[in-house]
Structure formats: C-alpha cells, structure tokens
Scaffold this motif. Structure first.
Motif, short mmCIF file in Angstrom:
data_model
loop_
_atom_site.label_atom_id
_atom_site.label_comp_id
_atom_site.label_asym_id
_atom_site.label_seq_id
_atom_site.Cartn_x
_atom_site.Cartn_y
_atom_site.Cartn_z
N LEU A 82 0.89 -1.15 0.00
CA LEU A 82 0.00 0.00 0.00
C LEU A 82 0.93 1.20 0.00
CD1 LEU A 82 -2.70 -0.80 2.73
CD2 LEU A 82 -3.00 -0.78 0.26
N VAL A 83 0.73 2.13 -0.94
CA VAL A 83 1.66 3.23 -1.10
C VAL A 83 0.94 4.57 -1.00
CG1 VAL A 83 3.40 4.24 -2.63
CG2 VAL A 83 3.00 1.78 -2.69
N THR A 84 1.54 5.47 -0.21
CA THR A 84 1.10 6.86 -0.18
C THR A 84 2.35 7.69 -0.50
OG1 THR A 84 1.61 7.39 2.13
CG2 THR A 84 -0.53 6.31 1.68
N PRO A 85 2.22 8.99 -0.68
CA PRO A 85 3.42 9.78 -0.94
C PRO A 85 4.40 9.76 0.24
CG PRO A 85 1.46 11.02 -1.54
CD PRO A 85 1.00 9.78 -0.82
N TYR A 86 3.93 9.33 1.42
CA TYR A 86 4.72 9.46 2.63
C TYR A 86 5.30 8.15 3.15
CZ TYR A 86 1.73 13.46 2.06
OH TYR A 86 1.06 14.52 1.52
N GLU A 87 4.65 7.03 2.86
CA GLU A 87 5.17 5.73 3.29
C GLU A 87 4.50 4.61 2.50
OE1 GLU A 87 4.49 4.60 7.40
OE2 GLU A 87 2.53 5.54 7.36
N LYS A 88 5.13 3.43 2.60
CA LYS A 88 4.52 2.25 2.00
C LYS A 88 4.59 1.12 3.01
CE LYS A 88 8.59 0.59 -0.58
NZ LYS A 88 9.09 0.24 -1.92
N VAL A 89 3.56 0.27 2.98
CA VAL A 89 3.51 -0.87 3.89
C VAL A 89 3.29 -2.14 3.10
CG1 VAL A 89 2.74 0.46 5.90
CG2 VAL A 89 1.04 -0.53 4.37
N VAL A 90 3.90 -3.20 3.56
CA VAL A 90 3.83 -4.50 2.90
C VAL A 90 2.43 -5.09 3.05
CG1 VAL A 90 4.74 -6.87 2.91
CG2 VAL A 90 6.27 -4.95 3.33
N VAL A 91 1.94 -5.68 1.97
CA VAL A 91 0.68 -6.43 2.00
C VAL A 91 1.01 -7.85 1.53
CG1 VAL A 91 -1.65 -6.63 1.07
CG2 VAL A 91 -0.66 -4.36 1.44
N ASP A 92 0.70 -8.83 2.36
CA ASP A 92 0.94 -10.23 2.01
C ASP A 92 -0.21 -10.69 1.11
OD1 ASP A 92 2.02 -12.85 2.03
OD2 ASP A 92 0.61 -13.41 3.62
N VAL A 93 0.11 -11.03 -0.14
CA VAL A 93 -0.91 -11.45 -1.10
C VAL A 93 -0.75 -12.95 -1.35
CG1 VAL A 93 -1.82 -11.14 -3.43
CG2 VAL A 93 -0.90 -9.17 -2.18
N GLU A 94 -1.77 -13.74 -0.98
CA GLU A 94 -1.69 -15.20 -1.12
C GLU A 94 -1.64 -15.65 -2.57
OE1 GLU A 94 -3.88 -16.84 2.94
OE2 GLU A 94 -4.87 -17.12 1.03
N ASP A 95 -2.42 -15.02 -3.43
CA ASP A 95 -2.46 -15.43 -4.83
C ASP A 95 -2.36 -14.20 -5.72
OD1 ASP A 95 -2.83 -16.65 -7.29
OD2 ASP A 95 -4.64 -17.73 -6.74
N ALA A 96 -3.49 -13.55 -5.97
CA ALA A 96 -3.53 -12.30 -6.74
C ALA A 96 -4.30 -11.29 -5.89
CB ALA A 96 -4.22 -12.52 -8.08
N PRO A 97 -4.00 -10.00 -6.03
CA PRO A 97 -4.69 -9.02 -5.19
C PRO A 97 -6.16 -8.80 -5.55
CG PRO A 97 -3.19 -7.92 -6.69
CD PRO A 97 -2.96 -9.40 -6.85
#
Length: 195
Positions: A82-97
């Motif tokens: 997940l991305v914003t202009p200020y930070e990004k956080v990991v998203v664990d995707v099992e197959d496809a988003p």
C-alpha cells in the motif's frame, strides 16, 4: 495506517493524496511516481478468495477495501505494497490481489473483439497487449489458474464462472489447432489444450 514518528499526516492530507478528485470512481492516484522512504509492515493480507485482512481480522468495510485497492503497487522485488506519498507498507498477497468476477465481450466474435473484466473491487481491465491473460496449470492436478493483468504488475485471478465463459468463447489457435484460446484487441491468448 500509521504515519512514521517524524512525519505526521492528517487524514485529510492522506485522503487527498489517495483520492485526488475526492471520489473512489475517479482517476487512480499516481502510485508509480510515489517513492516514500518509510516502509513498514502492519500485518495486512489479501487472501486467495480476495478478502482483505488486518491484524488477523477481516476487513468488512467495502469502501475502505476499495480505497486501499487504489493505492496497491507491486514492485520489482515481487512484494505488494500500500503506497502513499509518505510511506509504503507490505501487503501479504496469497495469490492475486484482485478477483475478476465478470467478463463481457464487446464487438463481433473474433480477433477484434474486446474482453472486459470487472474485478471484485470495481476495476475494469480490457484484455489486450497491455493487459494480457495468462493461464498457469497445476502440474499435479491439471487445474487451470487463469489471470488477467489489471494495472502495473497487479493481476486479477479470473473466477471460475468468468473462466467458464472464456472457455465457451474459446476457439482453436490459428497457428496450432491443439491449443484453445480467446481473442481480445487483436491478441490471441491461449487458455488450454483442445480436447
């Protein structure tokens, strides 16, 4: 989503960055041009069935899921964020988003038809040179796993009912009659072997 300690953002600033036109149905935010230095993990996951989870609990607010889906990006490292202009956080995707829940054909059947896929979060991807369809086949079970590229490096797994519709539209590959596939925007996409 938490902001980093040295970068306090208001909800209004964050929403303005994510929803520049103020609504979910408008233009997507320019996530590919955002390169924040701050990166974290907030225990967020997208399961194979398309459901979103945060800290072990299912996210049931459809509007929030749709908003987050607009700021997803899969980077060259193979991770989804997940991305914003200020930070990004990991998203664990099992197959496809995303899950492609519907397919519609526009135009007369054949090479110039267009196949439009609707995802579970409201995105539309028209298969073609920029949005290819691919099918992975499980070596042990022979089970097909079909996908369509939605945007960037983000794919949607094609739901079984939509895949059956593709099978109904399938025709033999003009270069190899042992292969079945579908046309969209002048491109032939193999989806399986002819029986």
């Amino acid at each position: 989503m938490k902001s980093s300690p040295d970068n306090t953002l208001s909800l209004e600033e964050t929403l303005k960055a994510i929803l520049p036109d103020g609504k979910l149905s408008g233009k997507l935010p320019p996530v590919d041009s955002w390169n924040p230095q701050n990166c974290g993990d907030i225990d967020m996951a997208i399961r194979a069935d398309g459901s979103w989870w945060h800290e072990g609990g299912r996210m049931n607010r459809e509007r929030m899921v749709k908003m987050f889906s607009r700021i997803l990006r899969k980077d060259e490292d193979g991770k989804t964020y997940l991305v914003t202009p200020y930070e990004k956080v990991v998203v664990d995707v099992e197959d496809a988003p995303f899950i492609a829940v519907r397919v519609d054909r526009a135009g007369e059947a054949g090479p110039q038809q267009a196949l439009a896929f609707l995802t579970n979060v409201g995105d539309v991807a028209v298969a073609g040179p920029d949005n290819p369809i691919r099918v992975e086949t499980d070596a042990e079970t022979g089970e097909p796993a079909p996908y369509v590229l939605v945007r960037g490096r983000l794919e949607a797994k094609i739901a079984r009912p939509a895949f059956y519709e593709l099978v109904d539209m399938a025709e033999a590959d003009p270069k190899d009659e042992t292969v079945l596939g579908v046309w969209s925007q002048g491109v032939f996409f193999p989806i399986g072997a002819a029986a």
